[in-house]
Write a protein that holds these residues in place. Structure first.
Motif, PDB file in Angstrom:
ATOM      1  N   MET A 147      39.824  45.199-112.605  1.00 57.03           N
ATOM      2  CA  MET A 147      38.814  44.143-112.679  1.00 57.03           C
ATOM      3  C   MET A 147      38.674  43.593-114.104  1.00 57.03           C
ATOM      4  O   MET A 147      38.355  42.430-114.291  1.00 57.03           O
ATOM      5  CB  MET A 147      37.454  44.650-112.183  1.00 57.03           C
ATOM      6  N   GLU A 148      38.897  44.454-115.095  1.00 59.05           N
ATOM      7  CA  GLU A 148      38.789  43.985-116.471  1.00 59.05           C
ATOM      8  C   GLU A 148      40.111  43.419-116.997  1.00 59.05           C
ATOM      9  O   GLU A 148      40.188  42.997-118.144  1.00 59.05           O
ATOM     10  CB  GLU A 148      38.291  45.118-117.369  1.00 59.05           C
ATOM     11  N   GLY A 149      41.145  43.486-116.160  1.00 64.15           N
ATOM     12  CA  GLY A 149      42.441  42.960-116.591  1.00 64.15           C
ATOM     13  C   GLY A 149      43.118  43.848-117.624  1.00 64.15           C
ATOM     14  O   GLY A 149      43.973  43.380-118.380  1.00 64.15           O
ATOM     15  N   ARG A 150      42.762  45.128-117.646  1.00 69.35           N
ATOM     16  CA  ARG A 150      43.378  46.059-118.615  1.00 69.35           C
ATOM     17  C   ARG A 150      44.638  46.652-117.974  1.00 69.35           C
ATOM     18  O   ARG A 150      44.703  47.824-117.634  1.00 69.35           O
ATOM     19  CB  ARG A 150      42.364  47.145-118.979  1.00 69.35           C
ATOM     20  N   ARG A 151      45.634  45.783-117.799  1.00 65.12           N
ATOM     21  CA  ARG A 151      46.783  46.136-116.982  1.00 65.12           C
ATOM     22  C   ARG A 151      47.681  47.201-117.618  1.00 65.12           C
ATOM     23  O   ARG A 151      48.170  48.096-116.925  1.00 65.12           O
ATOM     24  CB  ARG A 151      47.586  44.868-116.655  1.00 65.12           C
ATOM     25  N   ASP A 152      47.889  47.122-118.923  1.00 61.39           N
ATOM     26  CA  ASP A 152      48.744  48.133-119.559  1.00 61.39           C
ATOM     27  C   ASP A 152      48.058  49.493-119.566  1.00 61.39           C
ATOM     28  O   ASP A 152      48.696  50.524-119.347  1.00 61.39           O
ATOM     29  CB  ASP A 152      49.126  47.699-120.983  1.00 61.39           C
ATOM     30  N   GLU A 153      46.762  49.492-119.769  1.00 59.17           N
ATOM     31  CA  GLU A 153      46.012  50.752-119.650  1.00 59.17           C
ATOM     32  C   GLU A 153      46.102  51.286-118.231  1.00 59.17           C
ATOM     33  O   GLU A 153      46.159  52.496-118.013  1.00 59.17           O
ATOM     34  CB  GLU A 153      44.537  50.515-119.984  1.00 59.17           C
ATOM     35  N   GLY A 154      46.102  50.361-117.274  1.00 61.38           N
ATOM     36  CA  GLY A 154      46.207  50.758-115.874  1.00 61.38           C
ATOM     37  C   GLY A 154      47.518  51.475-115.592  1.00 61.38           C
ATOM     38  O   GLY A 154      47.551  52.517-114.938  1.00 61.38           O
TER      39      GLY A 154
END
Ligand SMILES: [Fe+2]
Length: 436
Positions: free
Chosen positions: A206-213
């Motif tokens: 939801m926060e767009g923290r894709r690399d962290e994801g």
């Protein structure tokens, strides 16, 4: 002698051995691991008069929102009804009966009756939470848990699951910071709590923290990817980070691998497969024969008419595979639902049918019709269930339809909305801005 379960609630008809199997099954359900069906069957074999074991079995069958599960749950509830039952067990019977009849709001009221009197009833809480999810009731996803937290201590068995559910509810209410903190504390207690892991995955999405994801998934893979009946959905989230970052080949590799290699016919797994392929289809990715395989898997349940959210995902597969005949069958089945009772009728009328028509129109290149069906529906789309991340597919479909139909004003505004919604907007949203 009155026996109690591990949270201190009285149970009828158990033996010590059967109780230990029952608790193991509850623990598996709370973590989404193992095979709680088999484990609860062991409890029933050991103590056939163990009322709550039959009811746990019923709830397990009902938790998948599938038609065969409803029939199996009916049998389990009938067995429970032949046995002595205390007040709490009678309320579980009433809740399961309501779910079997498709009366989800009535079932939720019975789960709430249980939790008002027995706030440590982990099963009532989890089933209530699950049907809050199926009904897209974000407030209760968070607050049904918040209402009983006072009755739990951190040393209680299964406390991690209470925190995991709370984390997901907070996330669905947009409280991302608190959701992440609570989810991580659940995982500190129990790293294999796959619902808690998934709640944090939602925060990152939801926060767009894709690399962290991606890192979140990769670093914890041993905890969530093995021996879990929820792993396909977590793989779906994993693939979504890649797709949103335009790493299409990586997303496809995960689709062909852990998301779809088992050719699962479990409804929840097919939903993830449809949802992933549809997002790729919107991007114009060549999907080869993937739609055909998935459409064949959906075909036997296309007219079940149990739950609109399932049916809409079947429509995606049929549209993708070019099976207009099957699309028409689902549409006819949805229309028949409008004459039936149960919670699904309103879900179909308000969301399921318009969305199915929108997807069908998109498949035939009638993008204006897609826009017409979807544009004003989005604020109430939660009524047919799922998460914000899952329903984002409606936004993506609408914005792509607006682009293809050259509705520049709408495309510009939807893009602005999309960019404003995330801490880190995805490259696709920025491309839409350029196009607008
Ligand atoms: Fe999810």
């Amino acid at each position: 002698m009155t026996r109690t379960d591990h949270r201190g609630d009285a149970i009828t008809g158990a033996t010590e051995t059967a109780l230990s199997s029952y608790e193991k099954a509850v623990g598996e359900l709370q973590r989404y691991i193992g095979n709680p069906f088999e484990t609860v069957d062991a409890a029933i074999a050991e103590a056939p008069a163990f009322t709550m074991a039959h009811l746990l079995k019923a709830h397990l069958f009902l938790s998948g929102a599938e038609l065969p599960g409803v029939a199996a749950a009916k049998e389990a509830v009938a067995a429970a009804k032949r046995l002595p039952a205390n007040e709490r067990e009678k309320l579980h019977i009433a809740a399961a009966d309501a779910l079997i009849e498709g009366e989800y709001e009535r079932a939720e009221a019975r789960f709430e009756d249980i939790l008002t009197r027995y706030p440590r009833d982990a099963l009532a809480l989890q089933m209530g939470h699950l049907f809050d999810f199926y009904r897209g009731d974000a407030r209760n996803l968070r607050d049904r848990v918040a209402r009983v937290l006072h009755a739990w201590r951190s040393s209680d068995p299964g406390y991690h699951a209470v925190l995991g559910m709370y984390s997901f509810g907070l996330e669905e209410c947009g409280q991302y910071g608190k959701a992440e903190e609570i989810g991580c504390s659940a995982l500190a207690l129990e790293p294999r709590d796959n619902w808690a892991h998934h709640a944090v995955a939602h925060v990152l999405e939801m926060e767009g923290r894709r690399d962290e994801g991606v890192k979140w998934m990769a670093s914890r893979e041993t905890h969530w990817a093995t021996d879990s009946f929820f792993s396909v959905h977590n793989w779906w989230h994993y693939a979504l980070y890649h797709l949103d970052e335009d790493r299409e080949a990586e997303a496809l590799r995960l689709y062909d691998g852990p998301i779809r290699q088992a050719r699962s016919t479990v409804m929840l797994d097919m939903i993830d497969a449809s949802a992933m392929l549809w997002r790729m289809y919107l991007r114009g990715i060549d999907l080869g024969s993937r739609w055909q395989e998935l459409a064949e898997a959906w075909a036997p349940v296309a007219e079940d008419g149990l739950y609109a959210f399932n049916d809409v995902h079947a429509v995606m597969a049929f549209v993708g595979a070019g099976r207009q005949d099957m699309v028409e069958k689902v549409l006819a089945s949805l229309r028949r639902t409008l004459d039936r009772g149960g919670s699904n009728r309103a879900m179909v009328r308000e969301v399921g049918l318009p969305v199915a028509l929108a997807l069908s129109a998109f498949g035939r290149g009638r993008y204006g019709e897609t826009v017409e069906q979807l544009r004003d529906l989005r604020p109430i789309a939660n009524r047919f269930g799922g998460s914000h991340a899952q329903r984002d597919l409606l936004d993506l479909t609408l914005i792509e339809a607006a682009r293809r139909d050259k509705q520049t004003g709408l495309l510009r505004n939807l893009t602005a909305e999309r960019i404003a919604a995330k801490r880190h907007p995805a490259p696709l949203a920025l491309r839409y801005r350029e196009a607008a």
